[in-house]
Design an enzyme around this catalytic site. Structure first.
Site, short mmCIF file in Angstrom:
data_model
loop_
_atom_site.label_atom_id
_atom_site.label_comp_id
_atom_site.label_asym_id
_atom_site.label_seq_id
_atom_site.Cartn_x
_atom_site.Cartn_y
_atom_site.Cartn_z
N TYR A 149 0.84 -1.20 0.00
CA TYR A 149 0.00 0.00 0.00
C TYR A 149 0.88 1.26 0.00
CZ TYR A 149 -3.80 3.14 1.55
OH TYR A 149 -4.74 4.14 1.65
N LYS A 153 1.35 3.56 -3.27
CA LYS A 153 0.85 4.94 -3.29
C LYS A 153 1.99 5.92 -3.56
CE LYS A 153 -3.62 4.66 -2.15
NZ LYS A 153 -4.72 5.31 -2.87
N ARG A 190 -10.83 -1.29 9.97
CA ARG A 190 -10.25 -0.02 10.42
C ARG A 190 -10.72 0.29 11.83
NH1 ARG A 190 -10.49 3.69 5.03
NH2 ARG A 190 -12.08 2.23 4.36
N VAL A 191 -9.96 1.14 12.49
CA VAL A 191 -10.17 1.26 13.93
C VAL A 191 -11.54 1.85 14.28
CG1 VAL A 191 -8.98 3.50 14.18
CG2 VAL A 191 -9.01 1.88 16.07
N VAL A 192 -11.99 2.86 13.55
CA VAL A 192 -13.26 3.49 13.93
C VAL A 192 -14.41 2.51 13.75
CG1 VAL A 192 -14.88 5.36 13.41
CG2 VAL A 192 -12.42 5.83 13.46
N PHE A 195 -14.20 -0.42 16.40
CA PHE A 195 -14.57 -0.03 17.77
C PHE A 195 -16.08 0.21 17.89
CE2 PHE A 195 -10.21 1.76 19.40
CZ PHE A 195 -9.65 0.51 19.20
N GLY A 211 -2.20 0.87 22.91
CA GLY A 211 -3.17 1.94 22.62
C GLY A 211 -2.58 3.33 22.73
N GLN A 213 -0.41 4.53 20.57
CA GLN A 213 -0.17 5.09 19.23
C GLN A 213 -1.28 6.09 18.90
OE1 GLN A 213 -1.38 2.07 19.88
NE2 GLN A 213 -2.29 1.04 18.11
N ARG A 281 0.60 9.94 14.13
CA ARG A 281 0.24 10.51 12.83
C ARG A 281 -0.65 11.73 13.04
NH1 ARG A 281 -2.59 6.44 9.39
NH2 ARG A 281 -0.58 5.57 8.85
P1 NAD Z 1 -12.72 1.68 0.30
O1 NAD Z 1 -12.02 0.38 0.42
O2 NAD Z 1 -14.04 1.84 0.97
O3 NAD Z 1 -12.90 2.09 -1.22
C1 NAD Z 1 -12.03 1.70 -2.24
C2 NAD Z 1 -12.86 1.34 -3.46
O4 NAD Z 1 -11.99 0.95 -4.53
C3 NAD Z 1 -13.78 0.14 -3.20
O5 NAD Z 1 -15.06 0.42 -3.67
C4 NAD Z 1 -13.13 -1.00 -3.98
O6 NAD Z 1 -14.05 -1.99 -4.38
C5 NAD Z 1 -12.51 -0.24 -5.13
N1 NAD Z 1 -11.39 -0.92 -5.77
C6 NAD Z 1 -10.35 -1.55 -5.18
N2 NAD Z 1 -9.52 -2.06 -6.11
C7 NAD Z 1 -10.06 -1.73 -7.32
C8 NAD Z 1 -9.68 -1.98 -8.65
N3 NAD Z 1 -8.56 -2.66 -8.95
N4 NAD Z 1 -10.47 -1.52 -9.66
C9 NAD Z 1 -11.60 -0.83 -9.38
N5 NAD Z 1 -12.02 -0.57 -8.13
C10 NAD Z 1 -11.24 -1.01 -7.11
O7 NAD Z 1 -11.69 2.80 0.84
P2 NAD Z 1 -11.88 4.36 1.06
O8 NAD Z 1 -11.65 4.65 2.48
O9 NAD Z 1 -13.12 4.86 0.42
O10 NAD Z 1 -10.61 4.90 0.26
C11 NAD Z 1 -10.74 5.49 -1.03
C12 NAD Z 1 -9.36 5.99 -1.46
O11 NAD Z 1 -8.86 6.96 -0.54
C13 NAD Z 1 -8.31 4.88 -1.54
O12 NAD Z 1 -7.48 5.11 -2.67
C14 NAD Z 1 -7.52 5.07 -0.27
O13 NAD Z 1 -6.19 4.62 -0.42
C15 NAD Z 1 -7.59 6.58 -0.07
N6 NAD Z 1 -7.42 6.92 1.35
C16 NAD Z 1 -8.42 6.71 2.25
C17 NAD Z 1 -8.21 7.01 3.59
C18 NAD Z 1 -9.28 6.82 4.64
O14 NAD Z 1 -9.01 7.03 5.82
N7 NAD Z 1 -10.51 6.46 4.30
C19 NAD Z 1 -6.98 7.52 4.02
C20 NAD Z 1 -5.98 7.70 3.06
C21 NAD Z 1 -6.21 7.42 1.73
N1 UDP Z 2 -6.32 -0.57 15.71
C1 UDP Z 2 -6.67 -1.07 16.93
N2 UDP Z 2 -7.73 -1.93 17.00
C2 UDP Z 2 -8.46 -2.29 15.92
C3 UDP Z 2 -8.10 -1.75 14.65
C4 UDP Z 2 -7.02 -0.90 14.58
O1 UDP Z 2 -6.06 -0.77 17.96
O2 UDP Z 2 -9.42 -3.07 16.07
C5 UDP Z 2 -5.19 0.39 15.64
C6 UDP Z 2 -4.14 0.06 14.57
O3 UDP Z 2 -3.16 -0.84 15.07
C7 UDP Z 2 -3.57 1.43 14.30
C8 UDP Z 2 -4.77 2.37 14.49
O4 UDP Z 2 -5.72 1.64 15.27
O5 UDP Z 2 -2.59 1.77 15.26
C9 UDP Z 2 -5.42 2.80 13.18
O6 UDP Z 2 -5.68 1.64 12.42
P1 UDP Z 2 -6.44 1.66 11.03
O7 UDP Z 2 -6.37 0.28 10.48
O8 UDP Z 2 -7.78 2.27 11.18
O9 UDP Z 2 -5.61 2.67 10.11
P2 UDP Z 2 -4.06 2.94 9.84
O10 UDP Z 2 -3.20 2.05 10.72
O11 UDP Z 2 -3.90 2.64 8.41
O12 UDP Z 2 -3.90 4.35 10.21
#
Ligand code: NAD
Ligand code: UDP
Length: 320
Positions: A149, A153, A190-192, A195, A211, A213, A281
């Site tokens: 990832y 990216k 994901r964490v939100v 939880f 916890g 971090q 972060r």
């Molecule tokens: P998500 O997983 O809900 O959405 C991603 C979407 O992309 C899904 O609908 C999935 O089916 C689609 N997808 C995956 N691989 C694909 C492919 N090869 N072809 C077509 N579609 C594909 O995630 P999200 O939270 O909505 O994230 C959207 C974008 O924002 C992502 O690029 C992610 O890296 C970026 N982003 C999100 C967060 C966040 O906190 N939500 C943070 C940083 C970056």
């Molecule tokens: N995390 C946690 N419990 C969970 C899921 C995630 O403590 O059930 C922690 C995880 O280890 C990280 C933070 O929450 O430190 C955020 O995790 P998330 O997967 O949401 O996003 P990212 O690590 O990509 O920021």
């Protein structure tokens, strides 16, 4: 007929969490929306309410394969965003970021479209500089479990800036920090979402590590406001720009807030910390403030209040 301000907008990953909200916003602004998704982590349910709108079109397509359409703006969001999902098939994750970027940039070049890349705070890795500014080059592991990832990216950002320099493409690159809200997949890890679902079901809250971090959580509406202002703004500001909420919380604080807001009886359990899990972060959003006049308005407690009912509904229907 479209009016002169309305655009044909392609949203890749449009059936995902952020993409589905973006589809709604684009339609509200009078644009035509082509939502492209392979439904790996996204779902038709997220956009089902838009299918009757004649300005909305849904296409099943994997962005690792070329796409031939005519559009004015491209929002490239396709990519699983949760560690559980992007580590499920890491090779496909890198392909989605890298081949997906090449295909969408090639499309943008052919049709002269402006193109947005949903980059991520993960490009900073486990940061040694805090808070993170856009001129920090990051501290990433190229061979770890998160690398598919993070490095995917990072490579996508490289491609965007090379297409910009080499071919004069109008690019917009934003680094998104942890964002939450309705339409998150309840099991995406994901964490939100974890939880809230655990609290609503009265299950123990799984804290990874001790916890301590930190993360900084942005509500989806704030995030999209920033992104749309950026993409529809002047062409000469290309980014990368941090978009996120600079209020920082420990994961333990988040757990306690969720328990409090859901009146849950859940206990806290402490599991192993996943490898390369960033310790801290927080975005420095000075650039977004200066260039976009944007900053988030929604505090974590308010955002959770808007998000919890979505998960309550899923739990009630047995879908979480
Ligand atoms: P998500 O997983 O809900 O959405 C991603 C979407 O992309 C899904 O609908 C999935 O089916 C689609 N997808 C995956 N691989 C694909 C492919 N090869 N072809 C077509 N579609 C594909 O995630 P999200 O939270 O909505 O994230 C959207 C974008 O924002 C992502 O690029 C992610 O890296 C970026 N982003 C999100 C967060 C966040 O906190 N939500 C943070 C940083 C970056
Ligand atoms: N995390 C946690 N419990 C969970 C899921 C995630 O403590 O059930 C922690 C995880 O280890 C990280 C933070 O929450 O430190 C955020 O995790 P998330 O997967 O949401 O996003 P990212 O690590 O990509 O920021």
């Amino acid at each position: 007929m479209r009016n002169s301000k309305s655009k044909r907008v392609l949203i890749t990953g449009g059936a995902g969490f952020l993409g589905s909200h973006l589809c709604e916003r684009m339609l509200e602004r009078g644009h035509d929306v082509l939502c492209v998704d392979n439904f790996f982590t996204g779902s038709k349910d997220n956009v089902a309410h838009l299918l009757d709108n004649h300005r909305f079109e849904l296409m099943r397509h994997d962005v690792t394969f070329p796409l031939y359409v005519e559009v004015d703006h491209i929002y490239n969001l396709a990519c699983p965003a949760s560690p559980v999902h992007y580590q499920f098939d890491p090779v496909q994750t890198t392909k989605t970021s890298v081949h997906g970027a090449i295909n969408m940039l090639g499309l943008a070049k052919r049709v002269k479209a402006r193109i947005f890349q949903a980059s991520t705070s993960e490009v900073y890795g486990d940061p040694e500089v805090h808070p993170q500014r856009e001129d920090y080059w990051g501290h990433t592991n190229p061979i770890g479990l998160r690398s598919c990832y993070d490095e995917g990216k990072r490579c996508a950002e490289t491609l965007f800036f090379d297409y910009h320099r080499q071919h004069g493409l109008e690019i917009k690159v934003a680094r998104i920090f942890n964002t939450y809200g309705p339409n998150m997949h309840p099991a995406d890890g994901r964490v939100v979402s974890n939880f809230i679902v655990q609290a609503l079901k009265g299950e123990p809250i799984t804290i990874y590590g001790d916890g301590s971090q930190t993360r900084s959580f942005c509500y989806v509406d704030d995030l999209l406001e920033g992104i749309i202002t950026f993409v529809e703004g002047p062409a000469d500001f290309v980014g990368p720009v941090n978009i996120g909420n600079p209020e920082e919380f420990t994961i333990r604080q988040l757990a306690e807030l969720v328990i409090d807001m859901t009146n849950a009886r859940s206990s806290l359990i402490f599991n192993d910390l996943p490898s390369d899990d960033p310790k801290q972060r927080r975005p420095d959003i000075s650039l977004a403030r200066e260039k976009l006049g944007w900053e988030p308005k929604i505090k974590l407690a308010e955002g959770l209040r808007k998000t919890i009912p979505y998960f309550e509904n899923l739990v009630r229907r047995g879908q979480a």
